[in-house]
Write a protein that holds these residues in place. Structure first.
Motif, PDB file in Angstrom:
ATOM      1  N   ALA A 115       0.765  -1.263   0.028  1.00  0.00           N
ATOM      2  CA  ALA A 115      -0.014  -0.084  -0.158  1.00  0.00           C
ATOM      3  C   ALA A 115       0.778   1.297   0.176  1.00  0.00           C
ATOM      4  N   LEU A 116       2.018   1.331   1.008  1.00  0.00           N
ATOM      5  CA  LEU A 116       2.787   2.351   0.699  1.00  0.00           C
ATOM      6  C   LEU A 116       3.562   2.489  -0.387  1.00  0.00           C
ATOM      7  N   GLN A 117       3.886   1.415  -1.338  1.00  0.00           N
ATOM      8  CA  GLN A 117       4.407   1.530  -2.395  1.00  0.00           C
ATOM      9  C   GLN A 117       3.455   2.320  -3.427  1.00  0.00           C
ATOM     10  N   ARG A 118       2.349   1.829  -3.369  1.00  0.00           N
ATOM     11  CA  ARG A 118       1.471   2.610  -4.551  1.00  0.00           C
ATOM     12  C   ARG A 118       1.095   3.882  -3.943  1.00  0.00           C
ATOM     13  N   TYR A 119       1.195   4.092  -2.529  1.00  0.00           N
ATOM     14  CA  TYR A 119       0.818   5.788  -2.345  1.00  0.00           C
ATOM     15  C   TYR A 119       1.962   6.572  -2.792  1.00  0.00           C
ATOM     16  N   LEU A 120       3.263   6.048  -2.541  1.00  0.00           N
ATOM     17  CA  LEU A 120       4.411   6.801  -3.033  1.00  0.00           C
ATOM     18  C   LEU A 120       4.317   7.078  -4.747  1.00  0.00           C
TER      19      LEU A 120
END
Length: 282
Positions: A271-276
């Protein structure tokens, strides 16, 4: 289906409106410029005018530390405001969803909290959110209450944005390493809430992305994925005093979601990867 979302200018409300629109729903995002949550007449007349089929109440007073000294405002928004919106929903026969928080628990222990666990909030913010839950349950026959934690999204301030900002000028940071929880991407959470509001599977739910970490581990992952060379020193809660107590345990069980046929949210690292990526595209 017409869905009204309060707190549209906040992280979650913004993504809930976007997600609903993507699914072809008639979404009405509202904020403080539309009406004052703490004024019953304004709330009632606005909601009667819009006449939604459902209301997702994301708006809240969330300044946890400030709440300890600004109790009246915090209570007026989180309890009175919620009461007024729930009353209006009842009057027009709209479904109602209240977004709550892990702060309704005492934050102790190491096991994930269950929906059925005792609610004994330590800080004033948590007390008002719990009082909001109780108001909803007393007023309405059917309701959704969704407790969430450690939220980050494209719209508004959050831990990820703070870490990225600090990385511009710092080579080393002290971050609390003894509070455990699950970071939650509002994009993923919004999908769940929109799916949920279209069902009659009422009740109280716990929702966050999968996986558990500390704030220090979250910071390390942010810097690793964004390729920032920042050293993270994990410190104790006691070494970082705040006006309000923070829960050391914000782990939450998602069993109720599964039991009712809803999908668990993806792992927080992905999720963090997609958010970045979403942040880069802004």
């Amino acid at each position: 289906m017409k869905v009204m979302v309060t707190g549209y200018t906040g992280q979650l409300g913004y993504d809930v409106v976007k997600r609903g629109q993507k699914q072809g729903l008639d979404m009405v995002g509202v904020s403080t410029k539309d009406f004052d949550l703490t004024k019953e007449e304004e709330v009632t007349s606005y909601i009667e005018k819009v006449n939604p089929d459902a209301i997702i109440h994301c708006a809240a007073y969330t300044a946890v530390d400030q709440a300890e000294d600004d109790k009246e405002n915090c209570w007026n928004v989180n309890v009175k405001g919620t009461t007024y919106i729930a009353q209006a929903a009842k009057k027009i026969g709209a479904k109602f969803m209240y977004i709550s928080t892990d702060y309704v628990f005492d934050g102790q222990g190491e096991q994930p909290f269950e929906v059925t666990d005792e609610t004994t909030p330590t800080g004033y913010y948590g007390q008002t959110k719990l009082a909001g839950e109780k108001a909803v349950q007393e007023l309405l026959d059917h309701w959704f209450i969704v407790r969430i934690s450690w939220v980050f999204g494209i719209n508004g301030k959050n831990f990820v944005k703070t870490m990225l900002r600090l990385a511009e000028t710092k080579e080393e940071l002290n971050v609390v390493g003894d509070q455990f929880g699950s970071p939650t991407y509002t994009f993923d959470l919004a999908r769940l809430l929109i799916d949920m509001i279209q069902t009659d599977k009422y009740g109280t739910y716990l929702a966050s992305n999968e996986g558990v970490c500390t704030w220090a581990e979250f910071a390390e992952e942010i810097f690793a994925q964004s390729e920032k060379d920042v050293k993270v020193n994990a410190i104790s809660t006691e070494e970082y005093p705040t006006r309000a107590d923070r829960p050391k345990n914000s782990r939450m069980s998602k069993q109720k979601l599964v039991d009712n046929g809803f999908h668990r949210l993806p792992d927080w690292r992905g999720a963090l990867q997609r958010y970045l990526i979403e942040l880069e595209q802004e």
